[in-house]
Design an enzyme around this catalytic site. Structure first.
Site, PDB file in Angstrom:
ATOM      1  N   TYR A  69       0.897  -1.167   0.000  1.00 24.62           N
ATOM      2  CA  TYR A  69       0.000   0.000   0.000  1.00 24.62           C
ATOM      3  C   TYR A  69       0.925   1.203   0.000  1.00 24.62           C
ATOM      4  O   TYR A  69       1.558   1.498   1.015  1.00 24.62           O
ATOM      5  CB  TYR A  69      -0.896  -0.051   1.224  1.00 24.62           C
ATOM      6  CG  TYR A  69      -1.952   1.040   1.298  1.00 24.62           C
ATOM      7  CD1 TYR A  69      -2.588   1.522   0.157  1.00 24.62           C
ATOM      8  CD2 TYR A  69      -2.337   1.567   2.526  1.00 24.62           C
ATOM      9  CE1 TYR A  69      -3.552   2.513   0.238  1.00 24.62           C
ATOM     10  CE2 TYR A  69      -3.319   2.554   2.620  1.00 24.62           C
ATOM     11  CZ  TYR A  69      -3.913   3.023   1.470  1.00 24.62           C
ATOM     12  OH  TYR A  69      -4.879   4.003   1.548  1.00 24.62           O
ATOM     13  N   ASP A 110      13.077   4.309   1.579  1.00 18.35           N
ATOM     14  CA  ASP A 110      13.832   5.349   2.291  1.00 18.35           C
ATOM     15  C   ASP A 110      12.954   6.056   3.330  1.00 18.35           C
ATOM     16  O   ASP A 110      13.477   6.717   4.225  1.00 18.35           O
ATOM     17  CB  ASP A 110      14.385   6.372   1.282  1.00 18.35           C
ATOM     18  CG  ASP A 110      13.311   6.957   0.376  1.00 18.35           C
ATOM     19  OD1 ASP A 110      12.322   6.257   0.073  1.00 18.35           O
ATOM     20  OD2 ASP A 110      13.453   8.122  -0.049  1.00 18.35           O
ATOM     21  N   TYR A 133       2.978   5.364   6.447  1.00 17.37           N
ATOM     22  CA  TYR A 133       3.543   4.533   5.381  1.00 17.37           C
ATOM     23  C   TYR A 133       4.905   3.986   5.823  1.00 17.37           C
ATOM     24  O   TYR A 133       5.140   2.772   5.785  1.00 17.37           O
ATOM     25  CB  TYR A 133       3.678   5.346   4.090  1.00 17.37           C
ATOM     26  CG  TYR A 133       4.457   4.647   3.001  1.00 17.37           C
ATOM     27  CD1 TYR A 133       3.962   3.498   2.382  1.00 17.37           C
ATOM     28  CD2 TYR A 133       5.710   5.127   2.578  1.00 17.37           C
ATOM     29  CE1 TYR A 133       4.685   2.847   1.377  1.00 17.37           C
ATOM     30  CE2 TYR A 133       6.433   4.493   1.584  1.00 17.37           C
ATOM     31  CZ  TYR A 133       5.917   3.352   0.994  1.00 17.37           C
ATOM     32  OH  TYR A 133       6.641   2.707   0.003  1.00 17.37           O
ATOM     33  N   LYS A 137       5.893   0.105   6.646  1.00 20.99           N
ATOM     34  CA  LYS A 137       6.967  -0.562   5.897  1.00 20.99           C
ATOM     35  C   LYS A 137       8.057  -1.043   6.858  1.00 20.99           C
ATOM     36  O   LYS A 137       8.652  -2.107   6.656  1.00 20.99           O
ATOM     37  CB  LYS A 137       7.561   0.386   4.850  1.00 20.99           C
ATOM     38  CG  LYS A 137       6.640   0.746   3.697  1.00 20.99           C
ATOM     39  CD  LYS A 137       6.255  -0.413   2.802  1.00 20.99           C
ATOM     40  CE  LYS A 137       7.409  -1.001   2.034  1.00 20.99           C
ATOM     41  NZ  LYS A 137       6.957  -2.119   1.146  1.00 20.99           N
TER      42      LYS A 137
HETATM   43  N1  LIG Z   1       7.046   3.904  -5.616  1.00 22.42           N
HETATM   44  C1  LIG Z   1       8.116   4.320  -4.970  1.00 22.42           C
HETATM   45  O1  LIG Z   1       8.598   5.451  -5.157  1.00 22.42           O
HETATM   46  C2  LIG Z   1       8.800   3.408  -3.977  1.00 22.42           C
HETATM   47  C3  LIG Z   1       9.936   3.898  -3.296  1.00 22.42           C
HETATM   48  C4  LIG Z   1      10.578   3.049  -2.399  1.00 22.42           C
HETATM   49  C5  LIG Z   1      10.118   1.769  -2.179  1.00 22.42           C
HETATM   50  N2  LIG Z   1       8.996   1.332  -2.831  1.00 22.42           N
HETATM   51  C6  LIG Z   1       8.529  -0.036  -2.557  1.00 22.42           C
HETATM   52  O2  LIG Z   1       8.621  -0.800  -3.751  1.00 22.42           O
HETATM   53  C7  LIG Z   1       7.569  -1.778  -3.779  1.00 22.42           C
HETATM   54  C8  LIG Z   1       6.781  -1.665  -5.082  1.00 22.42           C
HETATM   55  O3  LIG Z   1       6.246  -0.344  -5.164  1.00 22.42           O
HETATM   56  P1  LIG Z   1       5.364   0.146  -6.404  1.00 22.42           P
HETATM   57  O4  LIG Z   1       5.578   1.610  -6.526  1.00 22.42           O
HETATM   58  O5  LIG Z   1       5.563  -0.731  -7.567  1.00 22.42           O
HETATM   59  O6  LIG Z   1       3.903  -0.058  -5.800  1.00 22.42           O
HETATM   60  P2  LIG Z   1       2.487   0.061  -6.528  1.00 22.42           P
HETATM   61  O7  LIG Z   1       2.651   0.539  -7.925  1.00 22.42           O
HETATM   62  O8  LIG Z   1       1.594   0.807  -5.607  1.00 22.42           O
HETATM   63  O9  LIG Z   1       2.040  -1.464  -6.600  1.00 22.42           O
HETATM   64  C9  LIG Z   1       1.665  -2.185  -5.486  1.00 22.42           C
HETATM   65  C10 LIG Z   1       0.595  -3.153  -5.938  1.00 22.42           C
HETATM   66  O10 LIG Z   1       0.222  -3.988  -4.831  1.00 22.42           O
HETATM   67  C11 LIG Z   1      -1.178  -4.163  -4.887  1.00 22.42           C
HETATM   68  N3  LIG Z   1      -1.708  -4.587  -3.595  1.00 22.42           N
HETATM   69  C12 LIG Z   1      -2.160  -3.815  -2.574  1.00 22.42           C
HETATM   70  N4  LIG Z   1      -2.595  -4.597  -1.561  1.00 22.42           N
HETATM   71  C13 LIG Z   1      -2.404  -5.881  -1.951  1.00 22.42           C
HETATM   72  C14 LIG Z   1      -2.660  -7.129  -1.344  1.00 22.42           C
HETATM   73  N5  LIG Z   1      -3.213  -7.223  -0.132  1.00 22.42           N
HETATM   74  N6  LIG Z   1      -2.331  -8.256  -2.015  1.00 22.42           N
HETATM   75  C15 LIG Z   1      -1.805  -8.193  -3.264  1.00 22.42           C
HETATM   76  N7  LIG Z   1      -1.562  -7.031  -3.902  1.00 22.42           N
HETATM   77  C16 LIG Z   1      -1.855  -5.882  -3.247  1.00 22.42           C
HETATM   78  C17 LIG Z   1      -1.687  -2.812  -5.320  1.00 22.42           C
HETATM   79  O11 LIG Z   1      -2.993  -2.910  -5.799  1.00 22.42           O
HETATM   80  P3  LIG Z   1      -3.968  -1.618  -5.663  1.00 22.42           P
HETATM   81  O12 LIG Z   1      -3.303  -0.509  -6.369  1.00 22.42           O
HETATM   82  O13 LIG Z   1      -5.218  -2.119  -6.312  1.00 22.42           O
HETATM   83  O14 LIG Z   1      -4.108  -1.366  -4.204  1.00 22.42           O
HETATM   84  C18 LIG Z   1      -0.684  -2.449  -6.403  1.00 22.42           C
HETATM   85  O15 LIG Z   1      -1.073  -2.966  -7.666  1.00 22.42           O
HETATM   86  C19 LIG Z   1       6.730  -1.529  -2.527  1.00 22.42           C
HETATM   87  O16 LIG Z   1       7.168  -2.396  -1.512  1.00 22.42           O
HETATM   88  C20 LIG Z   1       7.071  -0.098  -2.140  1.00 22.42           C
HETATM   89  O17 LIG Z   1       6.906   0.129  -0.757  1.00 22.42           O
HETATM   90  C21 LIG Z   1       8.330   2.120  -3.737  1.00 22.42           C
END
Ligand SMILES: NC(=O)c1ccc[n+]([C@@H]2O[C@H](COP(=O)([O-])OP(=O)(O)OC[C@H]3O[C@@H](n4cnc5c(N)ncnc54)[C@H](OP(=O)(O)O)[C@@H]3O)[C@@H](O)[C@H]2O)c1
Length: 296
Positions: A69, A110, A133, A137
């Protein structure tokens, strides 16, 4: 653990998300990884029986968890969901992976740091998240670090890539509709292309050097500098946005629900030592993304 086999079958969660999509496209033409990416309805990480069903039908050697999330501001109002997905969801995955001898790969952020440091955060630095958030995490990280299981925990930052639901797209959308775009210059971090995260993860998976690693692109900048570079590249390569001006602003003016760290660059010494990689500079990766990958 079967991680050194020549062909790895991977169960990928969160298949509709930005990073997950990059894993799917990055492995499409590879013979050493078979990625199976069920939809959330078939593998909901908050429901342990759903994970077990997916594992039983796919029988993977590796589970890459991209489910999360990630709406930083919405997490403040939806704390239960944040802790359920980003915390308990990871605990569920650990349990199922342990029971089935599956290597778990998980991503963190981060935003587990408070931004008070003046030099890049190492894997050992004390976490102190400023919002829900980051707290949720951090809970996921703690479950993993205390699990006594083989895992890769990769902390990354300021991600952009496929799907365009990210900062790069937001700047382009704004530039299409406005000649002046305000962007904060008082948060410093490392922009990171999902392609580079996928590359590094697939390389780590060929090793047995389990544990926690920071990974982001090289070089620090503010969101303001990031936005200026996006527009500069597009002006040079696409001959677009010549009248767009990026205006520096301050975080306090935005009045967002969640506080962000003022400084959250990540030290990459550990991962560099572990697998001897050259990490691309954020400007180099951004240019490749905008020129080679975008549909502009
Ligand atoms: N984006 C960034 O800048 C960033 C930076 C640092 C670290 N990260 C980490 O990198 C990872 C990937 O991030 P991302 O940006 O690719 O995330 P994202 O685009 O938000 O994708 C996360 C996916 O997980 C789905 N999801 C939510 N609850 C779920 C559940 N209970 N079971 C299965 N799927 C579920 C979401 O569906 P819905 O959208 O329908 O809820 C979404 O499709 C995460 O761990 C995030 O914390 C991201």
């Amino acid at each position: 653990m079967n991680a050194l086999r020549s062909e790895l079958k991977v169960l990928l969660t969160g298949s509709k998300g930005m990073l997950a999509k990059e894993f799917v496209s990055g492995c499409r033409n590879r013979k050493d990884y078979i990625i199976i990416a069920p939809e959330e309805e078939e593998c909901n990480i908050t429901d342990i029986s759903s994970i077990k069903n997916a594992v039983n039908s796919i029988n993977p050697q590796v589970l890459i968890n991209c489910a999360a999330y990630t709406d930083v501001d919405a997490c403040e109002a939806n704390q239960e969901k944040a802790f359920s997905v980003n915390g308990e969801g990871v605990e569920n995955l650990i349990q199922v992976c342990k029971e089935n001898d599956i290597l778990l790969v998980h991503f963190s952020t981060d935003f587990v740091f408070d931004g008070g440091k003046k030099s890049p955060y190492t894997e050992e630095d004390k976490q102190n998240p400023l919002g829900i958030y980051g707290e949720s995490k951090l809970l996921g990280e703690q479950y993993l670090l205390n699990s006594h299981a083989g895992f890769f925990l990769i902390r990354t930052s300021w991600m952009y890539g496929n799907g365009w639901n990210n900062f790069v797209q937001a700047i382009i959308n704004n530039a299409v509709n406005h000649t002046e775009v305000s962007v904060v210059d008082d948060q410093i971090g490392n922009p990171t292309w999902t392609r580079d995260i996928v590359d590094i993860t697939l390389r780590l998976l060929k090793t047995e050097q389990y544990g926690i690693y920071n990974y982001s692109n090289e070089g620090e900048c503010s969101w303001y500098e990031f936005a200026c570079e996006i527009i500069r590249i597009l002006q040079n390569s696409e001959n677009k946005f010549h009248s767009t001006k990026i205006i520096p602003s301050k975080s306090a003016q935005l009045k967002r629900a969640a506080k962000r760290p003022a400084y959250s660059a990540l030290s990459k010494s550990k991962i560099r030592a572990a697998i001897g990689i050259d990490i691309p500079h954020w400007k180099e990766s951004l240019k490749k993304f905008l020129i080679e990958e975008s549909e502009l």
